[in-house]
Design an enzyme around this catalytic site. Structure first.
Site, PDB file in Angstrom:
ATOM      1  N   HIS A 125       9.526  -0.226   8.974  1.00 39.02           N
ATOM      2  CA  HIS A 125       8.718  -1.422   9.235  1.00 39.02           C
ATOM      3  C   HIS A 125       8.792  -2.407   8.058  1.00 39.02           C
ATOM      4  O   HIS A 125       9.134  -3.577   8.223  1.00 39.02           O
ATOM      5  CB  HIS A 125       7.251  -1.026   9.438  1.00 39.02           C
ATOM      6  CG  HIS A 125       7.002  -0.150  10.613  1.00 39.02           C
ATOM      7  ND1 HIS A 125       7.098  -0.581  11.906  1.00 39.02           N
ATOM      8  CD2 HIS A 125       6.639   1.157  10.695  1.00 39.02           C
ATOM      9  CE1 HIS A 125       6.797   0.393  12.740  1.00 39.02           C
ATOM     10  NE2 HIS A 125       6.515   1.465  12.024  1.00 39.02           N
TER      11      HIS A 125
ATOM     12  N   ASP B 155       0.850  -1.198   0.000  1.00 42.23           N
ATOM     13  CA  ASP B 155       0.000   0.000   0.000  1.00 42.23           C
ATOM     14  C   ASP B 155       0.890   1.255   0.000  1.00 42.23           C
ATOM     15  O   ASP B 155       0.841   2.041   0.929  1.00 42.23           O
ATOM     16  CB  ASP B 155      -0.927  -0.013   1.226  1.00 42.23           C
ATOM     17  CG  ASP B 155      -0.172  -0.100   2.550  1.00 42.23           C
ATOM     18  OD1 ASP B 155       1.001  -0.556   2.571  1.00 42.23           O
ATOM     19  OD2 ASP B 155      -0.734   0.310   3.586  1.00 42.23           O
TER      20      ASP B 155
HETATM   21  O1  RIB Z   1       2.569  -0.514  11.169  1.00 42.73           O
HETATM   22  C1  RIB Z   1       3.430  -0.346  10.109  1.00 42.73           C
HETATM   23  C2  RIB Z   1       2.744  -0.627   8.793  1.00 42.73           C
HETATM   24  O2  RIB Z   1       1.669   0.267   8.614  1.00 42.73           O
HETATM   25  C3  RIB Z   1       3.614  -0.474   7.568  1.00 42.73           C
HETATM   26  O3  RIB Z   1       3.256  -1.415   6.596  1.00 42.73           O
HETATM   27  C4  RIB Z   1       3.390   0.938   7.135  1.00 42.73           C
HETATM   28  O4  RIB Z   1       3.467   1.090   5.742  1.00 42.73           O
HETATM   29  C5  RIB Z   1       2.103   1.355   7.821  1.00 42.73           C
HETATM   30  O5  RIB Z   1       1.098   1.851   7.129  1.00 42.73           O
HETATM   31 CA    CA Z   2       2.877  -0.789   4.272  1.00 48.19          CA
END
Ligand code: RIB
Ligand code: CA
Length: 317
Positions: free
Chosen positions: A244, A11
Site C-alpha cells: 500500500h 506509522d
Molecule cells: O490500508 C493500508 C494502510 O494501513 C497502510 O498505510 C498500512 O501501513 C496500514 O496500516
Molecule cells: Ca502505513
C-alpha cells in the site's frame, strides 16, 4: 532537476518500512524528515521504528519527529499487531536505536519546513492523517505553501479493508481526513483502488533476501509475518503481499503509471460507514455534502507491474 523534497508521515509498519526504503533509494527524492503518528503501532514505537529504519539505511542524518498519539476525537488503543507484529516490524524485535526524536512535534516540524521552503515540500502521509490536520490547525497557510500532498489512504470505488466501508488510515481518524481532503491544496489520494493491485509475489520477496543491501535484507525478514496475515485473510486470492504505502512513493516517481480522476472527496464520520471516502463522481447540484469542496486527484488504476519493478530495481538492485 534537483530532487523533490519530501516529508514522510508514517506509522511504521511493515509496508511503511518498504515505502521509506523505496524513497531513500530513489535519487529523484530527498527525504528531509520522517514524522510519526499512531496507527500500526502506538506513536512512541512508531518513532522508535523510524529511527531504527534510518539506522538500517545508514541515514541517521534525517530527523525523526514524534506526533499524535491519538486521533482528533478519541483515544487510540487498537494497534493491529496481527498484521504488523507487536513491534510493528513482523516481530523481529530490533535492538533499541542509538538516536532519539527531535524536540519538535510532527506538526511543528511540518509547519516549519513548509513555511521556510515555500512551494518546495511534498508531504507523503502513509498513516492516519492526524498530524497533517494538526499542522493545518497550527498554520493554515501551509495549504498555499506546500508543493503537494500525496497520501496513501481511502477507497473511492472499491470496498474498505479495515471495515467493509473504510480503509485503515482514514478509519483511524476520519475527522482529520475530512479536514485534509478539504484544505484546498494540491492533493492526490493513492487509495485501495490502486494499492490492492500492487502485489509483490513470493518469488519477488525471495529476491529481496538474495540482495546484499541491508534495506532489502530487512524487508525480507519482516515481510513473512505480513504475508501470513494476508494469506489468513485472503487465502491465495491476492497472490502475495500488498504494498500500500510504497504505491504512494511510486506515484511521486512515475505518475504516468496511474489513471487519475479529479473529484471532490468527503469523508464519512458517522455510523457503520465511518471512514469511507466519498468522491462526488457525477456533477450533481443537489449534492450538498460536497458544496464548495475542492477537487483532489483520485487514483483509480495503476500499471502495477511497472511500479513494483521500479521498487525492486531501487531497493534490491
Ligand atoms: O490500508 C493500508 C494502510 O494501513 C497502510 O498505510 C498500512 O501501513 C496500514 O496500516
Ligand atoms: Ca502505513
Amino acid at each position: 532537476m534537483p530532487p523533490q523534497k519530501i516529508i514522510i508521515d508514517t506509522d511504521p509498519g511493515i509496508d511503511d518500512s518498504m515505502a521509506i526504503f523505496f524513497a531513500l533509494s530513489s535519487p529523484e527524492l530527498e527525504v528531509i524528515g520522517l514524522t510519526t503518528v499512531f496507527g500500526n503501532v502506538h506513536v512512541d514505537l512508531a518513532a522508535t521504528n523510524a529511527l531504527r529504519l534510518l539506522e538500517i539505511a545508514g541515514r541517521t542524518d534525517i530527523p525523526v519527529a514524534k506526533g499524535a498519539a491519538n486521533s482528533l476525537v478519541g483515544d487510540y488503543d487498537n494497534p493491529p499487531a496481527h498484521i504488523h507484529g507487536d513491534d510493528g516490524q513482523g516481530n523481529v524485535h530490533l535492538p533499541p536505536p542509538a538516536g532519539k526524536p527531535i524536540d519538535q512535534t510532527s506538526a511543528q516540524f511540518i509547519v516549519e519546513q513548509v513555511m521556510s521552503n515555500p512551494g518546495e515540500i511534498t508531504l507523503v502521509p502513509i498513516g492516519p492523517l492526524t498530524n497533517i490536520a494538526l499542522a493545518l490547525r497550527l498554520e493554515p497557510r501551509i495549504a498555499q505553501n506546500v508543493k503537494q500532498v500525496v497520501l496513501m489512504g481511502g477507497n473511492a470505488l472499491v470496498p474498505g479493508n479495515s471495515t467493509p466501508a473504510a480503509e485503515a488510515n482514514i478509519k483511524d481518524d476520519p475527522e482529520a481526513a475530512d479536514v485534509v481532503f478539504g484544505a484546498g491544496w494540491p492533493l492526490t489520494m493513492v487509495g485501495l483502488d490502486v494499492t490492492t493491485k500492487a502485489v509483490v509475489t513470493d518469488e519477488q520477496l525471495q529476491s529481496y533476501a538474495r540482495s546484499s543491501s541491508p534495506m532489502a535484507q530487512h524487508i525480507a525478514r519482516i515481510c513473512p509475518f505480513y504475508l501470513d496475515f494476508s494469506r489468513r485473510v485472503n487465502g491465495n486470492a491476492v497472490g502475495g503481499l500488498l504494498v500500500h504505502d510504497s504505491t504512494a512513493v511510486a506515484y511521486l516517481l512515475v505518475p504516468d503509471a496511474f489513471t487519475v480522476k479529479s473529484w471532490p472527496v468527503r469523508v464519512e464520520t458517522q455510523g457503520m460507514s465511518r471512514g469511507k471516502t466519498w468522491p462526488m463522481v457525477r456533477p450533481n447540484t443537489r449534492a450538498t455534502y460536497w458544496h464548495n469542496r475542492p477537487n483532489v486527484n483520485v487514483c483509480v488504476d495503476i500499471d502495477s507491474a511497472r511500479t513494483i519493478a521500479l521498487e525492486f530495481s531501487r531497493v534490491a538492485p
